[in-house]
Write an enzyme that holds these catalytic residues in place. Structure first.
Site: not given
Ligand code: TTP
Ligand code: MG
Length: 359
Positions: A15, A110-111
């Protein structure tokens, strides 16, 4: 059994850290070391997509309304998103993953889950493979990622969060039971605030509480989610890595520029705007798929959210309206901030199975 064949799978969940905003900071170094978020339009009703870890220290988080975030962190810099760049970055990520295994299940941009059970690099050490993947990401994309390594999917996902940002965590087969026993149930994907509260009120806070409970009583109380929770707390997660993910639903939603508390206005918007838009967007997804259910999502002005669904195989305005009415009852007259409509999809195979079974 041949000793060289591992009886456990080796699953890595990767992630990216603060993905969208890390891309923005990478491409605009003047943002470094400042609290930064990616947000929608500049209007104060939009919400943040994400923010960096500096902003998180102020209590800012994903999905937070811009106005609220600025109260928490007045110096927060909000930049618009660039979806095309995130998509291109995600493709590059995929290319990196493919060097290690072909069994990849992307969950979002991203995952992803990777099954590296048969990867012979680093003598098959999943820990070293994960480290190498993260190093490749850092050197080729100038971004950081975190990883969880475990024999079960849900544990790999939980583990990738434990040493964020830029860290990794491994749960070995002999550590599974101990880890689950001590795991707070809200770590399990699918257990949100409301469910966690309900679980706690019934005396279930940690994995061990569920593990020693009676399976039937627990499932009776917590339904479908209860079944999967109970299994997970027993260390059972037989889900394979799904290399081609099947889309399970299509939906559209709208956050209003001003909250609406007139049910007839909401109904009109549903019928005149949302349903036609949903039909348009569904067309390509309905090739080889059929509709399995209709659904409505409502978010009230205090952000309470409710979803109502009905099993049905065709678009039907009247059913959507009934679902809307039911959802509005849950809000006790509160004005509505967001209205969404969706359909569930069932693949041909699944549909055939249903028909064979007489459903
Ligand atoms: P996440 O992997 O949940 O969050 P992140 O990568 O920003 O942070 P981390 O993993 O370090 O906690 O989500 C990936 C991307 O998806 C995030 O950068 C932006 C998008 N996203 C949204 O647009 N709305 C949301 O509510 C969430 C949770 C994520
Ligand atoms: Mg993330």
């Amino acid at each position: 059994m041949n000793k060289s064949v591992p009886s456990y799978k080796k699953i890595i969940h990767i992630d990216m850290d603060a993905f969208y905003v890390s891309v923005e900071i990478r491409d605009n170094p003047s943002l470094a070391n400042k609290p930064v978020a990616v947000g929608g339009k500049s209007n104060t009703r939009s919400v943040l997509s994400t923010c960096n870890y500096i902003a998180r220290k102020f209590g800012v988080s994903s999905a937070m309304p811009v106005s609220f975030a600025l109260k928490k962190c007045p110096d927060l810099i909000i930049v618009p998103g660039r979806m095309d760049v995130y998509k291109a970055t995600s493709l590059h990520l995929r290319e990196i993953f493919q060097r290690y295994t072909s069994i990849i299940e992307p969950l979002s941009l991203d995952e992803a889950y990777l099954d590296v059970t048969d990867c012979s690099l680093f003598n098959g050490s999943a820990t070293l493979i994960a480290e190498d993947i993260r190093l490749s990401i850092q050197s080729e994309l100038n971004l950081t990622a975190s990883a969880g390594i475990a024999p079960l999917k849900f544990l790999a996902k939980i583990a990738s969060d434990l040493n964020k940002p830029n860290g990794q965590c491994v749960i070995r087969p002999n550590e599974i039971e101990n880890f689950i026993d001590q795991m707070s149930l809200n770590k399990i994907p699918g257990v949100g605030k409301v469910t966690f509260q309900k679980l706690k009120e019934s005396g279930f806070e940690f994995g061990r509480d569920v593990k020693v409970s009676n399976e039937h009583t627990f499932i009776e109380k917590f339904g479908k989610l209860g079944h999967s929770l109970w299994q997970k707390c027993k260390g059972i997660d037989n889900r394979q890595i799904e290399t081609s993910r099947v889309r399970k639903s299509v939906g559209v939603e709208k956050t209003f520029s001003e909250d609406i508390n007139d049910a007839s206005n909401l109904k009109a918007f549903l019928i005149d705007n949302l349903i036609p838009e949903l039909k348009k967007r569904s067309t390509k997804h309905l090739i080889g798929n059929s509709i399995s259910k209709l659904g409505i999502k409502v978010k009230f002005k205090d952000f309470q959210q409710t979803t109502k669904e009905f099993s049905y195989q065709y678009f039907d305005d009247a059913i959507f309206c009934q679902l809307l009415n039911k959802a509005l009852v849950r809000g006790n007259g509160k004005a509505v901030r967001l209205l969404g409509v969706h359909i569930g999809l069932s693949g041909k195979k699944e549909r055939l199975k249903q028909l064979e079974l007489g459903f």
